[in-house]
Design an enzyme around this catalytic site. Structure first.
Site, PDB file in Angstrom:
ATOM      1  N   ASP A  63       0.869  -1.167   0.000  1.00 31.91           N
ATOM      2  CA  ASP A  63       0.000   0.000   0.000  1.00 31.91           C
ATOM      3  C   ASP A  63       0.909   1.220   0.000  1.00 31.91           C
ATOM      4  O   ASP A  63       1.457   1.617   1.033  1.00 31.91           O
ATOM      5  CB  ASP A  63      -0.898  -0.012   1.236  1.00 31.91           C
ATOM      6  CG  ASP A  63      -1.819   1.205   1.289  1.00 31.91           C
ATOM      7  OD1 ASP A  63      -1.728   2.052   0.374  1.00 31.91           O
ATOM      8  OD2 ASP A  63      -2.608   1.310   2.246  1.00 31.91           O
ATOM      9  N   TYR A 156      -3.794  16.471  -7.242  1.00 32.96           N
ATOM     10  CA  TYR A 156      -3.126  15.554  -8.168  1.00 32.96           C
ATOM     11  C   TYR A 156      -2.020  16.289  -8.925  1.00 32.96           C
ATOM     12  O   TYR A 156      -0.879  15.820  -9.009  1.00 32.96           O
ATOM     13  CB  TYR A 156      -4.174  14.990  -9.128  1.00 32.96           C
ATOM     14  CG  TYR A 156      -3.666  14.081 -10.217  1.00 32.96           C
ATOM     15  CD1 TYR A 156      -3.159  12.813  -9.932  1.00 32.96           C
ATOM     16  CD2 TYR A 156      -3.735  14.472 -11.550  1.00 32.96           C
ATOM     17  CE1 TYR A 156      -2.734  11.967 -10.943  1.00 32.96           C
ATOM     18  CE2 TYR A 156      -3.315  13.635 -12.570  1.00 32.96           C
ATOM     19  CZ  TYR A 156      -2.808  12.384 -12.266  1.00 32.96           C
ATOM     20  OH  TYR A 156      -2.391  11.547 -13.266  1.00 32.96           O
ATOM     21  N   LYS A 160       1.991  15.586  -8.815  1.00 36.60           N
ATOM     22  CA  LYS A 160       2.657  15.131 -10.036  1.00 36.60           C
ATOM     23  C   LYS A 160       3.648  16.167 -10.569  1.00 36.60           C
ATOM     24  O   LYS A 160       4.685  15.807 -11.144  1.00 36.60           O
ATOM     25  CB  LYS A 160       1.608  14.790 -11.098  1.00 36.60           C
ATOM     26  CG  LYS A 160       0.834  13.517 -10.821  1.00 36.60           C
ATOM     27  CD  LYS A 160       1.700  12.273 -10.958  1.00 36.60           C
ATOM     28  CE  LYS A 160       0.856  11.010 -10.996  1.00 36.60           C
ATOM     29  NZ  LYS A 160       1.680   9.790 -11.236  1.00 36.60           N
ATOM     30  N   ALA A 190      -7.042   5.011 -21.890  1.00 32.89           N
ATOM     31  CA  ALA A 190      -8.142   4.083 -21.594  1.00 32.89           C
ATOM     32  C   ALA A 190      -7.656   2.973 -20.674  1.00 32.89           C
ATOM     33  O   ALA A 190      -7.041   2.007 -21.114  1.00 32.89           O
ATOM     34  CB  ALA A 190      -8.699   3.495 -22.890  1.00 32.89           C
ATOM     35  N   GLY A 193      -8.761   2.016 -14.321  1.00 32.20           N
ATOM     36  CA  GLY A 193      -8.860   3.079 -13.337  1.00 32.20           C
ATOM     37  C   GLY A 193      -9.551   4.315 -13.889  1.00 32.20           C
ATOM     38  O   GLY A 193     -10.341   4.957 -13.192  1.00 32.20           O
ATOM     39  N   ASP A 195     -11.756   4.363 -16.283  1.00 31.52           N
ATOM     40  CA  ASP A 195     -13.175   4.032 -16.420  1.00 31.52           C
ATOM     41  C   ASP A 195     -13.898   4.237 -15.087  1.00 31.52           C
ATOM     42  O   ASP A 195     -14.967   4.861 -15.030  1.00 31.52           O
ATOM     43  CB  ASP A 195     -13.339   2.585 -16.887  1.00 31.52           C
ATOM     44  CG  ASP A 195     -14.792   2.193 -17.065  1.00 31.52           C
ATOM     45  OD1 ASP A 195     -15.431   2.697 -18.008  1.00 31.52           O
ATOM     46  OD2 ASP A 195     -15.289   1.380 -16.255  1.00 31.52           O
TER      47      ASP A 195
END
Length: 258
Positions: A63, A156, A160, A190, A193, A195
């Site tokens: 994790d 995010y 990043k 695509a 995750g 989706d």
């Protein structure tokens, strides 16, 4: 001879999406692969797939939101194989948040998964390479949103963008150790995750990929296997002396205006 013949490759976040595609490509090119992830089921299924095809692969439960997990994963691979030749940081958290509604808890989780985990995975992997006085390669899977991104990706993007700077800093610091470190700013891709994210945060239906494709220059989203081939190239000697590069793997052009 494969591009990664005989190499030991650790793929963080390697149980699905881009990470799993990288693991498949690395095995195809002759590497022994370790993949990390939080959920044993997809990790063990991927390992079974790769070994059934004649490859060498192991799943390492990790994790990456836990501070010590990234270093521990490297240590476990070194304990099994004696070394790590290549590292890919492909894990990513993409849950949404704007500047105004992001909580400290959400911000900290983005930093933990998207920046802290790659930092300490790189620390452990480079330490192994330096200890052995051996060359190595690292690829960080980043995002084109690191250039600015959408308003709903504030934490995010913060994490990043930090990984972009870290990639260049570490590459510069360890160029004389012959450790090459590069990054990919990937565009809309695509994946399983993505989706789940589109459905959970944007109310997307089953046709969201088709609708998205209509708005993209090439008429489709990127594919994980395409990114994986690029990552393998950067991990391999075929990419020569390239280090400290953060490449925009996208169909939109930064700075281009219509």
């Amino acid at each position: 001879m494969g591009l990664l013949d005989g190499k030991i490759v650790l793929v963080n976040g390697g149980t699905q999406g881009v990470g799993a595609a990288v693991a498949r490509a690395a095995v195809r090119e002759g590497a022994a692969v370790a993949v990390t992830g939080r959920r044993p089921e997809p990790g063990e299924a991927l390992v079974a797939e790769l070994t059934a095809a004649g490859g060498e692969a192991v799943y390492v439960h990790a994790d990456l939101a836990r501070a010590e997990a990234a270093r521990d994963a490297v240590a476990r691979v070194v304990a099994v194989h004696g070394r790590v030749d290549c590292l890919v940081n492909a894990a990513g958290l993409t849950s949404r948040g704007t500047l105004l509604d992001t909580t400290p808890e959400l911000f900290d989780r983005h930093i933990a998964v998207n920046l802290r985990a790659p930092f300490f995975a790189m620390q452990a992997a480079v330490a192994d390479m330096v200890r052995r006085e051996a060359p190595g390669t690292i690829v960080n899977v980043i995002t084109s949103s690191a250039h600015g991104g959408q308003p709903f990706l504030a934490p995010y993007v913060a994490a990043k963008a930090g990984l972009t700077g870290l990639t260049r800093n570490a590459a510069h610091a360890h160029r004389w150790d012959r450790v090459r470190i590069n990054g990919l700013n990937i565009g809309w891709t695509a994946t399983e995750g993505e989706d789940a994210t589109q459905r959970a945060f944007h109310g997307a239906g089953d046709d969201w990929r088709e609708r998205a494709a209509e708005r993209l220059p090439m008429g489709r989203l990127g594919r994980p296997d395409e990114i994986a081939d690029f990552v393998v190239l950067l991990l391999s000697d075929r990419s020569g002396v390239v280090t400290g590069s953060v490449i925009d793997w996208d169909q939109n052009v930064l700075g281009g205006l219509d």
